[in-house]
Design a protein around this motif. Structure first.
Motif: not given
Lengths: 117, 113
Positions: A103-115
């Motif tokens: 499989f190819g490159e994984q592209f990530f989102g900016p993230g969610t910080r959950l507390t």
């Protein structure tokens, strides 16, 4: 515009609450992933989906569920949040791999910080 | 289960020096070895990858080397710059060519001007 977006970017909630984290992508990729990141532990795979009708558990799926509403949307839910689910959550997508099935490159989102309090 | 060990966990270098990060893995079927860079407040981004049919790959100041016999691979950054400061993750696929990625625990690289 970003190729992979996540909402919300930050969320504080209380123990026992139901939480949904959403991910959308405009890359046209079939494969989508949810990861959890804790300090010093790298990225751990929660769930992944290779197409709309395909959902698979990852390394740490307990306490989480997902929904693939469309090719472009993949949501992660915490049915009853607990404090040790406090972490940074990333959605990622990947396209088809090269010949041979890699499989190819994984592209990530900016993230969610959950507390979770 | 499958495991990827990454060392060191932190690395501090002077600007202009080289930096080397090493990873070892356990699955002999692994054949894809990417490196990701994560800047503060952002998601990881692929910087270079290597497949098992090659031993080395370069892209400007970064290079990756692979030793499949010993099951280890390394990231080399030459002429480091302050903007190279970030957390770097290695990863390998496991479970064959259609397998998912398992990530190392990361290396925090600090480049001092």
């Amino acid at each position: 515009d970003a190729d992979v977006t996540q909402t919300p970017r930050n969320r504080i909630t209380k123990t026992g609450k139901r939480i949904m984290l959403e991910c959308s992508q405009t890359k046209g990729h079939d494969r989508m992933y949810w990861y959890r990141q804790d300090p010093g532990l790298g990225l751990q795979l929660i769930y992944y989906s290779f197409d709309v009708k395909d959902i698979n558990k990852g390394e740490i799926s307990d306490g989480y569920s997902v929904s693939r509403q469309a090719q472009a949307k993949f949501s992660l839910s915490l049915e009853s949040a607990i404090p040790n689910q406090t972490a940074l959550y990333f959605c990622a997508t990947s396209g088809p791999g090269l010949a041979g099935g890699i499989f190819g490159e994984q592209f990530f989102g900016p993230g969610t910080r959950l507390t979770v309090l | 289960g499958e495991n990827v060990e990454q060392h060191p966990s932190t690395l501090s270098v002077q600007e202009g020096d080289s930096a080397v990060i090493k990873c070892t893995y356990s699955d002999s079927a692994s054949n894809y070895f990417p490196w990701y860079k994560q800047e503060l407040g952002k998601g990881p981004q692929l910087i270079i990858d290597i497949r098992s049919n090659v031993g080395e790959k370069k892209d400007q100041r970064i290079a990756v080397t692979l030793n499949k016999t010993a099951k280890h691979f390394s990231l080399h950054i030459t002429e480091t710059q302050p903007e190279d400061s970030a957390v770097y993750f290695c990863a390998v696929n496991y479970g064959g060519s259609q397998g998912n990625l398992i990530f190392g625990k990361g290396t925090k690289l600090s480049v001092k001007p």
